[in-house]
Design a protein around this motif. Structure first.
Motif, PDB file in Angstrom:
ATOM      1  N   GLY A  38       4.872  61.235  74.537  1.00 42.36           N
ATOM      2  CA  GLY A  38       5.136  62.372  75.410  1.00 42.36           C
ATOM      3  C   GLY A  38       4.858  63.646  74.629  1.00 42.36           C
ATOM      4  O   GLY A  38       3.851  63.761  73.926  1.00 42.36           O
ATOM      5  N   ALA A  39       5.805  64.576  74.664  1.00 42.46           N
ATOM      6  CA  ALA A  39       5.616  65.835  73.941  1.00 42.46           C
ATOM      7  C   ALA A  39       6.159  65.769  72.515  1.00 42.46           C
ATOM      8  O   ALA A  39       6.121  66.753  71.794  1.00 42.46           O
ATOM      9  CB  ALA A  39       6.303  66.965  74.706  1.00 42.46           C
ATOM     10  N   GLU A  40       6.695  64.591  72.124  1.00 39.81           N
ATOM     11  CA  GLU A  40       7.276  64.460  70.785  1.00 39.81           C
ATOM     12  C   GLU A  40       6.290  63.781  69.831  1.00 39.81           C
ATOM     13  O   GLU A  40       5.329  63.155  70.271  1.00 39.81           O
ATOM     14  CB  GLU A  40       8.561  63.616  70.836  1.00 39.81           C
ATOM     15  N   VAL A  41       6.574  63.895  68.548  1.00 39.80           N
ATOM     16  CA  VAL A  41       5.754  63.214  67.539  1.00 39.80           C
ATOM     17  C   VAL A  41       6.668  62.390  66.647  1.00 39.80           C
ATOM     18  O   VAL A  41       7.693  62.878  66.186  1.00 39.80           O
ATOM     19  CB  VAL A  41       4.974  64.236  66.676  1.00 39.80           C
ATOM     20  N   LEU A  42       6.317  61.116  66.457  1.00 39.45           N
ATOM     21  CA  LEU A  42       7.105  60.252  65.577  1.00 39.45           C
ATOM     22  C   LEU A  42       6.220  59.735  64.448  1.00 39.45           C
ATOM     23  O   LEU A  42       5.054  59.405  64.659  1.00 39.45           O
ATOM     24  CB  LEU A  42       7.672  59.064  66.364  1.00 39.45           C
ATOM     25  N   VAL A  43       6.786  59.676  63.246  1.00 37.60           N
ATOM     26  CA  VAL A  43       6.078  59.128  62.098  1.00 37.60           C
ATOM     27  C   VAL A  43       6.579  57.704  61.879  1.00 37.60           C
ATOM     28  O   VAL A  43       7.788  57.451  61.905  1.00 37.60           O
ATOM     29  CB  VAL A  43       6.310  59.979  60.836  1.00 37.60           C
ATOM     30  N   VAL A  44       5.651  56.778  61.694  1.00 42.70           N
ATOM     31  CA  VAL A  44       5.994  55.380  61.465  1.00 42.70           C
ATOM     32  C   VAL A  44       5.383  54.969  60.130  1.00 42.70           C
ATOM     33  O   VAL A  44       4.224  55.281  59.862  1.00 42.70           O
ATOM     34  CB  VAL A  44       5.393  54.488  62.583  1.00 42.70           C
ATOM     35  N   VAL A  45       6.168  54.303  59.293  1.00 37.11           N
ATOM     36  CA  VAL A  45       5.623  53.791  58.035  1.00 37.11           C
ATOM     37  C   VAL A  45       5.764  52.276  58.042  1.00 37.11           C
ATOM     38  O   VAL A  45       6.848  51.751  58.312  1.00 37.11           O
ATOM     39  CB  VAL A  45       6.352  54.398  56.808  1.00 37.11           C
ATOM     40  N   GLN A  46       4.661  51.583  57.810  1.00 31.74           N
ATOM     41  CA  GLN A  46       4.672  50.115  57.799  1.00 31.74           C
ATOM     42  C   GLN A  46       4.043  49.616  56.492  1.00 31.74           C
ATOM     43  O   GLN A  46       3.218  50.320  55.898  1.00 31.74           O
ATOM     44  CB  GLN A  46       3.834  49.555  58.961  1.00 31.74           C
ATOM     45  N   SER A  47       4.403  48.406  56.104  1.00 36.08           N
ATOM     46  CA  SER A  47       3.656  47.770  55.020  1.00 36.08           C
ATOM     47  C   SER A  47       2.204  47.702  55.474  1.00 36.08           C
ATOM     48  O   SER A  47       1.934  47.379  56.632  1.00 36.08           O
ATOM     49  CB  SER A  47       4.146  46.347  54.797  1.00 36.08           C
ATOM     50  N   THR A  48       1.289  48.014  54.582  1.00 36.01           N
ATOM     51  CA  THR A  48      -0.119  48.018  54.976  1.00 36.01           C
ATOM     52  C   THR A  48      -0.533  46.639  55.488  1.00 36.01           C
ATOM     53  O   THR A  48      -0.308  45.630  54.817  1.00 36.01           O
ATOM     54  CB  THR A  48      -0.997  48.428  53.776  1.00 36.01           C
ATOM     55  N   PRO A  49      -1.114  46.578  56.716  1.00 36.69           N
ATOM     56  CA  PRO A  49      -1.510  45.283  57.258  1.00 36.69           C
ATOM     57  C   PRO A  49      -2.688  44.686  56.493  1.00 36.69           C
ATOM     58  O   PRO A  49      -3.502  45.411  55.927  1.00 36.69           O
ATOM     59  CB  PRO A  49      -1.912  45.617  58.697  1.00 36.69           C
ATOM     60  N   GLN A  50      -2.759  43.360  56.456  1.00 34.25           N
ATOM     61  CA  GLN A  50      -3.932  42.684  55.905  1.00 34.25           C
ATOM     62  C   GLN A  50      -5.142  43.024  56.780  1.00 34.25           C
ATOM     63  O   GLN A  50      -4.994  43.348  57.956  1.00 34.25           O
ATOM     64  CB  GLN A  50      -3.727  41.159  55.935  1.00 34.25           C
ATOM     65  N   ALA A  51      -6.324  42.930  56.188  1.00 35.39           N
ATOM     66  CA  ALA A  51      -7.542  43.364  56.886  1.00 35.39           C
ATOM     67  C   ALA A  51      -7.751  42.660  58.226  1.00 35.39           C
ATOM     68  O   ALA A  51      -8.318  43.233  59.160  1.00 35.39           O
ATOM     69  CB  ALA A  51      -8.746  43.144  55.977  1.00 35.39           C
TER      70      ALA A  51
ATOM     71  N   ALA B 191      18.131  60.616  64.934  1.00 31.86           N
ATOM     72  CA  ALA B 191      17.547  60.529  63.590  1.00 31.86           C
ATOM     73  C   ALA B 191      17.153  59.083  63.317  1.00 31.86           C
ATOM     74  O   ALA B 191      17.984  58.177  63.373  1.00 31.86           O
ATOM     75  CB  ALA B 191      18.554  61.010  62.547  1.00 31.86           C
ATOM     76  N   LEU B 192      15.858  58.867  63.029  1.00 32.90           N
ATOM     77  CA  LEU B 192      15.358  57.505  62.830  1.00 32.90           C
ATOM     78  C   LEU B 192      14.348  57.493  61.680  1.00 32.90           C
ATOM     79  O   LEU B 192      13.350  58.216  61.697  1.00 32.90           O
ATOM     80  CB  LEU B 192      14.712  57.004  64.137  1.00 32.90           C
ATOM     81  N   ARG B 193      14.606  56.648  60.693  1.00 36.93           N
ATOM     82  CA  ARG B 193      13.720  56.561  59.520  1.00 36.93           C
ATOM     83  C   ARG B 193      12.372  55.946  59.928  1.00 36.93           C
ATOM     84  O   ARG B 193      12.343  54.970  60.705  1.00 36.93           O
ATOM     85  CB  ARG B 193      14.353  55.675  58.441  1.00 36.93           C
ATOM     86  N   PRO B 194      11.270  56.450  59.368  1.00 34.96           N
ATOM     87  CA  PRO B 194       9.927  55.962  59.745  1.00 34.96           C
ATOM     88  C   PRO B 194       9.741  54.463  59.540  1.00 34.96           C
ATOM     89  O   PRO B 194       9.003  53.825  60.287  1.00 34.96           O
ATOM     90  CB  PRO B 194       8.995  56.734  58.818  1.00 34.96           C
ATOM     91  N   GLU B 195      10.413  53.888  58.532  1.00 31.86           N
ATOM     92  CA  GLU B 195      10.208  52.461  58.259  1.00 31.86           C
ATOM     93  C   GLU B 195      11.077  51.568  59.144  1.00 31.86           C
ATOM     94  O   GLU B 195      10.934  50.355  59.101  1.00 31.86           O
ATOM     95  CB  GLU B 195      10.441  52.162  56.769  1.00 31.86           C
ATOM     96  N   ARG B 196      11.963  52.157  59.933  1.00 34.86           N
ATOM     97  CA  ARG B 196      12.780  51.354  60.846  1.00 34.86           C
ATOM     98  C   ARG B 196      12.073  51.125  62.185  1.00 34.86           C
ATOM     99  O   ARG B 196      12.591  50.444  63.051  1.00 34.86           O
ATOM    100  CB  ARG B 196      14.139  52.039  61.094  1.00 34.86           C
TER     101      ARG B 196
ATOM    102  N   TYR C 264       1.618  56.134  60.094  1.00 34.83           N
ATOM    103  CA  TYR C 264       1.030  56.375  61.404  1.00 34.83           C
ATOM    104  C   TYR C 264       1.752  57.543  62.059  1.00 34.83           C
ATOM    105  O   TYR C 264       2.987  57.553  62.118  1.00 34.83           O
ATOM    106  CB  TYR C 264       1.190  55.142  62.283  1.00 34.83           C
ATOM    107  N   VAL C 265       0.999  58.512  62.536  1.00 32.29           N
ATOM    108  CA  VAL C 265       1.604  59.608  63.289  1.00 32.29           C
ATOM    109  C   VAL C 265       1.315  59.344  64.764  1.00 32.29           C
ATOM    110  O   VAL C 265       0.156  59.159  65.153  1.00 32.29           O
ATOM    111  CB  VAL C 265       1.024  60.972  62.857  1.00 32.29           C
ATOM    112  N   VAL C 266       2.384  59.266  65.549  1.00 33.50           N
ATOM    113  CA  VAL C 266       2.243  58.828  66.940  1.00 33.50           C
ATOM    114  C   VAL C 266       2.805  59.897  67.882  1.00 33.50           C
ATOM    115  O   VAL C 266       3.950  60.350  67.708  1.00 33.50           O
ATOM    116  CB  VAL C 266       3.013  57.506  67.160  1.00 33.50           C
ATOM    117  N   ALA C 267       1.995  60.302  68.867  1.00 34.53           N
ATOM    118  CA  ALA C 267       2.474  61.226  69.902  1.00 34.53           C
ATOM    119  C   ALA C 267       3.106  60.395  71.007  1.00 34.53           C
ATOM    120  O   ALA C 267       2.499  59.467  71.534  1.00 34.53           O
ATOM    121  CB  ALA C 267       1.318  62.052  70.446  1.00 34.53           C
TER     122      ALA C 267
END
Ligand SMILES: Nc1ncnc2c1ncn2[C@@H]1O[C@H](COP(=O)(O)OP(=O)(O)O)[C@@H](O)[C@H]1O
Ligand SMILES: [Mg+2]
Length: 356
Positions: free
Chosen positions: A311-324, A274-279, A306-309
């Motif tokens: 291998g066969a798994e899917v992980l959700v990542v949440v980041q502070s929005t990057p500068q342009a 179990a891993l939080r998206p913002e970690r 960000y939804v990232v594949a």
């Protein structure tokens, strides 16, 4: 105010058990929230504390006094419902004073107490309005004043914000919390909304199927959930089933190896990661980290998801929005990305899905 203790409280409806041997202690002045999916027994618990529903077994104590057999009107609980339950033909002041009239206070005493209660919720100037002449948030504040006017021993809130729109909800949430702290109200609140529970409660009780899954401070439950159900219920979480491969690796069901710490699982049955998206930290280059392919990018203002594949798994990542001008700002689907996390961030917990 009083403290509240619930001991092995059980409610059966025919053959089904709505609340199953619930144990809970709420300290004087503390706000405890019951959090759980619809039908898990929250309202039933609250109604037994208020005295509207007799338990099948177990006890309810206010300040160590057993009130289990005391009728509702003798318990002096202040209750606020999702639906406000105001009398439509009575002014705000009369709604607030109604309970006092029932208790036999004379008009002068009543007027003083009603005014004090309306002042607490900043509605003195609208005292003569009818409920339909008030906004939803104002109506809920009248309901709060009505619950407070009797000097309750225990304050009970059942989904008090559910009927309000998002902006009002945040406002009334702060209002209730500040009143509760200022007046030192011993409060048991029911909600299915994790944000409400996390932001308002001193401690949370995650319930499922009439039972307690975990009790703790918002932070304890968010950072150290005991199982995957709690992890998922108190916040967004990447949950992957599998087993520990070695001191430093977890193997998912699909065979993916993920970095973990040697000591993150305190339980024997560590069947979920179990891993939080913002970690998770996302990087565009540098071949270390867990490699994945970007499937979707969702801009949410302050944060980007960000939804990232992998291998066969899917992980959700949440980041502070990057500068342009930052590399992450140019990411698009199908790009290769690398995921990093502190090895201590993932929790290895039992999968423990809801009982059906
Ligand atoms: N008066 C009742 N008669 C029969 N079943 C009930 C009654 N009240 C609640 N239940 C059942 O008890 C369970 C818990 O209900 P409730 O406490 O209202 O859940 P929650 O408030 O967590 O959504 C549900 O399965 C519900 O259908
Ligand atoms: Mg309910």
């Amino acid at each position: 105010m009083s403290s509240l203790a619930i001991e092995k409280l059980t409610k059966r409806f025919g053959a089904s058990v709505a609340v199953d041997e619930l144990d809970l202690a709420v300290r004087e002045g503390e706000l405890v929230a019951l959090l759980g999916p619809s039908g898990c027994g929250k309202t039933t618990t609250l109604r037994m504390v208020a005295g509207f529903l007799p338990p099948s077994s177990g006890r309810v104590l206010f300040d160590k006094e057993d009130v289990t057999r005391l009728p509702a009107y003798k318990r002096a609980t202040g209750m606020v419902f999702q639906s406000y339950a105001l009398f439509p033909h009575m002014s705000a002041a009369d709604n607030v004073g109604f309970g006092l009239e029932m208790r036999g206070l004379n008009a002068t005493e009543r007027r003083k107490k009603v005014e004090d209660a309306l002042r607490l919720v900043r509605l003195v100037h609208l005292a003569e309005r009818l409920p339909r002449e008030l906004s939803g948030g104002q109506q809920q504040r009248v309901a709060l004043a009505r619950a407070l006017v009797i000097n309750p021993r225990i304050f009970l809130l059942d989904e008090p914000l559910s009927n309000l729109d998002a902006k009002l909800r945040a406002e009334v949430r702060l209002e209730i919390r500040s009143l509760q702290q200022r007046l030192g109200l011993t409060t048991l609140m029911v909600t299915h909304d994790r944000e409400e529970a996390l932001t308002m409660a001193d401690r949370l009780v995650v319930m499922e199927g009439g039972r307690v899954r975990q009790i703790g401070t918002p932070r304890e439950l968010y950072d150290a959930p005991k199982d995957a159900f709690v992890a998922d219920f108190v916040g967004r979480c990447n949950i992957l089933s599998g087993r520990r491969e070695s001191e430093t690796q977890f193997r998912t069901g699909s065979g993916l190896l993920l970095p973990v710490d040697s000591a993150t699982d305190e339980c024997k049955d560590a069947s979920a990661f179990a891993l939080r998206p913002e970690r998770i930290t996302l990087q565009t280059g540098g071949a270390d980290g867990v490699q994945g392919r970007l499937k979707a990018v969702t801009y949410m203002g302050a944060q980007t998801e960000y939804v990232v594949a992998v291998g066969a798994e899917v992980l959700v990542v949440v980041q502070s929005t990057p500068q342009a001008n930052e590399p992450l700002a140019g990411l698009k689907p199908d790009d290769t990305v690398f995921l990093h996390w502190d090895r201590k961030a993932p929790r290895l917990v039992p999968l423990a899905l809801p009982r059906v």
